[in-house]
Design an enzyme around this catalytic site. Structure first.
Site: not given
Length: 857
Positions: A397, A588-589, A594
């Site tokens: 992942h 999102k986290r 990110k």
């Protein structure tokens, strides 16, 4: 003018009609009252809204039970191959509404309307409205009472939940196995702009959807020592913890199939430490039971970060050991046709069992299954290893090095001594093979070893997973290529046939029918309802791209969703926003890769431009950012503080007015996909494995601004790159910049607007009471930014200008939206699971329905 339909009524309109075995409204009301009376022991004089929720949940659950039992009977009779999905996280969310959608209960209730007199008028009422008569309830209110089953951090856990939905909907004999954490992902409070964590006590009121199964309790061993005897190897003097299973039904979509998610809870055995009783330590011994039960107490709140804590390793072994005992019990007690027998020959295990490891967290399944086969079942090493490899498969992942699990050998030696011996033997045989293939290449042996030498010897769990599995997959095409080309290149060179890609997907039931019934209905009016099972049918929408009525309908649904959300924001955040503004969303986290910081720089740039030219015609924007930071991740927490501080300045500037608003969404959990106009997917190319939030936004009609990273690449292919706002470096550009050396200061000195924004952050413009508050963030961005925010700043700002220009042309914007929705077919988890089944598990999905049980009328 007719009153607009509620979300509940829209969902009923798109329900497939005529599912067998559903009660009428009168029966439903009777059962609701029966549960209120007999299950909850309340009457309406003292019942609370929570009581009404539990009564409704139990009423709906009644419809699952017969199907659940029938499904398990069906699997026993047919003895299909079973897949076991092992995951330390299952982010299931809420169950009530999902169950009603998948069982078509809303539709049945809608058809069985009845008359209720109110104020002299005769009105038609649905069941859910009937429940409200005299009770002052509505369905959404009841659904909001349900606690989230937040047993996951983000994408990995939610993916597991979507996969369970798809496996049931595709008729696969599938089981999800994980841990029943007493406390799930923390609740996030924002206090003075800072994240504060609160425990998520999601079980405090009980959970109506689970069923404890004490009869299947299993012992799990820790510590102890290993004895090598003529009869074989024994692991002795261990401490035992009991694993108590709780089963949750997982209904397929309108096929009467109900699979099982089994979560394990840790319990101390009755005699735990009670030998201390003889020395007067009875009270302490009983209190010490908590030490054993701590194993299932709390979910580790880290996303994409490895933390080598003993309790976490205990959790990982606990779920694996209990699950494998369960798998082998079920395998042995099978039935072929009419002949019942105990299956003793474990050599056929891979023909009947597939074990999917969701990341490296359940990697201990490999040495544990070896221990069972060699030590307990007395098979040879060679035979056992063949069974293990053919049974297990591994999903990777992440490519971030800090997320890859590496456990200290000393910790293993203490906690799992037999498993350490097995891993050493796996490694010895593995390196023997590599040495034969590459004689004299000692550096390759070092790189490919399961044991990393150094000051602290560590076991590389990803290497263990690759060696011990017959299939290794990434979760988006670009990610799968990266792991073959870089992260696991040595392993790919040796076993290229093992490596596959399985691009992630989302379930259209939860992420369209449930969360956006208005859009689901508009689509169903044009192409029918079969797309809910076969998302590829959304391609049929392409013929409506220039249909004015369809364009109008899609735009109207979006605007209705935005109006509702604007009212919600005003209630909850006390911020009045312009519902006609562009809803620009990044949820999102919170993590450096990110790049919420890139979003922040755009906000500041936009703010400065509006201040410079207040009379210009600006496209109004409401920028919403939401997500949780891992409690120990200082930089992520500082990013949240920066976002809230920017919002404090921007939202209170009268010159800006409603042309720009910035909102940090506290404790983000509800879907925003149906309300967003613009979806921010702006990670540095090559860092996001796939993403699934990007798919949810696309399916719900938000346009994507993003880099060519993760699944964005395939989204651009499916919808046409011209229908996304793609910007910035591609993976080869990032690699080239790494080789050349990334110099953030060169961008800072060359781009005036970037310099102004950074100077404002560092100079205290957004933190007037503490000028150096953000010095750590500034220092990181200027001197050691692994994710190269400044390198993509110019391209991002220019791309945002294109976004603003297009938003001024609603018709062209909506046409692009339709192209995106039509291109979503690939991103159904049904497609993903079909590929897993055929290409990894050796199973074939079945679209057959199981007959509805007779006992639920």
């Amino acid at each position: 003018m007719s009153k607009p339909l509620t979300d509940q009524e829209k969902r009923k309109q798109i329900s497939v009609r005529g599912l067998a075995g559903v009660e009428n409204v009168s029966d439903l009301k009777t059962n609701f009252n029966r549960h209120l009376h007999f299950t909850l022991v309340k009457d309406r004089n003292v019942a609370t809204k929570r009581d009404y929720y539990f009564a409704l949940a139990n009423t709906v659950r009644d419809h699952l039970v017969g199907r659940w039992i029938r499904t398990q009977q069906h699997y026993y009779e047919k003895d299909p191959k079973r897949v076991y999905y092992l995951s330390l996280e299952f982010y299931m969310g809420r169950t009530l509404q999902n169950t009603m959608v998948n069982l078509a209960l809303e539709n049945a209730c809608d058809e069985a309307t009845y008359q209720v007199k109110q104020t002299g008028q005769v009105r038609m009422k649905t069941f859910t409205q009937c429940l409200g008569v005299g009770l002052g309830l509505d369905m959404e209110e009841l659904q909001d009472i349900e606690e989230d089953a937040g047993l996951g951090n983000g994408g990995l856990g939610r993916l597991a939940a979507c996969f369970l939905d798809s496996m049931a909907s595709l008729g696969l004999a599938a089981y999800g196995y994980g841990i029943r954490y007493e406390f799930g992902i923390f609740n996030q409070k924002i206090v003075s702009g800072w994240q504060v964590e609160e425990a998520d006590d999601w079980l405090r009121y009980g959970n109506p959807w689970e069923k404890a199964r004490p009869e299947y309790m299993r012992p799990v061993h820790f510590y102890g020592r290993v004895e090598h005897t003529p009869e074989g190897v024994k692991w002795v003097d261990t401490q035992v913890v009991l694993a108590l299973p709780y089963d949750t039904p997982v209904p397929g979509y309108r096929n009467n199939i109900v699979n099982t998610m089994r979560l394990w809870s840790a319990k101390a055995p009755c005699d735990f430490n009670l030998k201390d009783f003889n020395v007067g330590g009875y009270i302490q011994a009983v209190l010490d039971r908590n030490l054993a039960e701590n194993i299932s107490r709390v979910l580790y709140p880290n996303d994409n970060f490895f933390e080598g804590k003993e309790l976490r390793l205990k959790q990982e072994y606990f779920v694996v050991a209990a699950t494998l005992q369960d798998i082998i019990r079920r395998f042995k007690a099978s039935k072929f046709g009419s002949t019942e027998y105990v299956r003793l020959d474990l050599s056929t295990l891979p023909d009947k069992v597939a074990i999917q490891l969701n990341d490296t967290h359940p990697a201990l399944a490999i040495p544990e299954l070896m221990r069972i086969l060699v030590d307990v079942e007395k098979l040879t090493w060679e035979k056992s290893w063949d069974i293990v490899v053919r049974t297990c498969a591994y999903t990777n992942h992440t490519v971030l090095p800090e997320a890859l699990e590496r456990w200290p050998v000393d910790l293993f030696q203490n906690l799992l001594p037999r498993h350490l011996e097995i891993i050493y033997e796996i490694n010895r045989r593995h390196l023997e093979r590599i040495a034969k293939l590459y004689p004299g290449d000692h550096d390759r042996l070092r790189r490919m070893s399961l044991i990393e030498e150094g000051n602290v010897k560590k076991i590389n769990m990803a290497h263990l997973c690759i060696v011990g599995s017959h299939a290794v997959n990434g979760v988006a095409r670009i990610h799968s290529e990266i792991i073959k080309d870089t992260v696991f290149k040595d392993f790919y060179d040796v076993d290229p046939q093992k490596f596959q890609n399985k691009t992630n997907g989302i379930t259209p039931r939860r992420w369209l029918v449930m969360c956006n019934p208005g859009l689901a209905e508009v689509i169903a009016e044009r192409i029918g309802e079969d797309y809910i099972r076969d998302l590829d049918q959304l391609k049929k929408l392409l013929k409506f791209v220039n249909d004015d009525a369809f364009i109008r309908d899609v735009a109207k649904v979006k605007q209705e969703n935005k109006m509702k959300f604007a009212a919600h924001l005003e209630d909850h955040y006390k911020v009045k926003i312009n519902p006609n503004s562009m809803f620009d969303v990044q949820v999102k986290r919170i993590h450096e890769y990110k790049r919420q910081l890139l979003n922040c720089l755009h906000i500041i740039t936009l703010y400065n431009r509006i201040k410079r030219e207040p009379n210009k015609s600006w496209t109004p924007r409401t920028i919403m950012i939401g997500g949780k930071a891992a409690p120990g991740y200082h930089t992520a927490k500082m990013i949240i503080k920066l976002i809230t501080s920017i919002g404090d300045i921007v939202n209170n500037d009268p010159v800006v007015g409603d042309r720009l608003k910035v909102i940090f969404l506290e404790n983000y959990r509800v879907t925003l996909a149906e309300k967003a106009d613009l979806s921010e997917q702006i990670s540095t190319a090559g860092t996001e494995a796939s993403g699934t939030g990007n798919m949810k936004f696309m399916l719900n009609g938000a346009l994507t601004i993003g880099t060519m990273d993760g699944a964005n690449v395939e989204m651009a292919e499916e919808a046409g790159e011209e229908n996304l706002f793609i910007f910035g470096m591609r993976v080869p550009d990032v690699e080239a910049l790494d080789k050349k050396g990334y110099d953030a200061m060169s961008y800072y000195n060359r781009i005036p607007e970037l310099k102004q924004a950074m100077d404002q952050i560092s100079g205290g413009f957004f933190s007037p009471n503490q000028h150096d508050l953000f010095k750590d963030l500034v220092n990181m961005l200027m001197h050691h930014d692994r994710f190269k925010v400044f390198a993509d700043y110019e391209a991002y700002i220019k791309c945002q200008e294109k976004v603003s220009a297009l938003y001024k042309n609603p018709k062209e914007w909506t046409k692009m939206v339709i192209h995106n929705i039509a291109g979503c077919g690939k991103f159904s988890s049904d497609r993903t699971i079909t590929q897993y089944a055929r290409e990894i598990w050796g199973m074939e999905p079945s679209l057959e329905k199981i007959a509805a049980p007779d006992d639920i009328h």
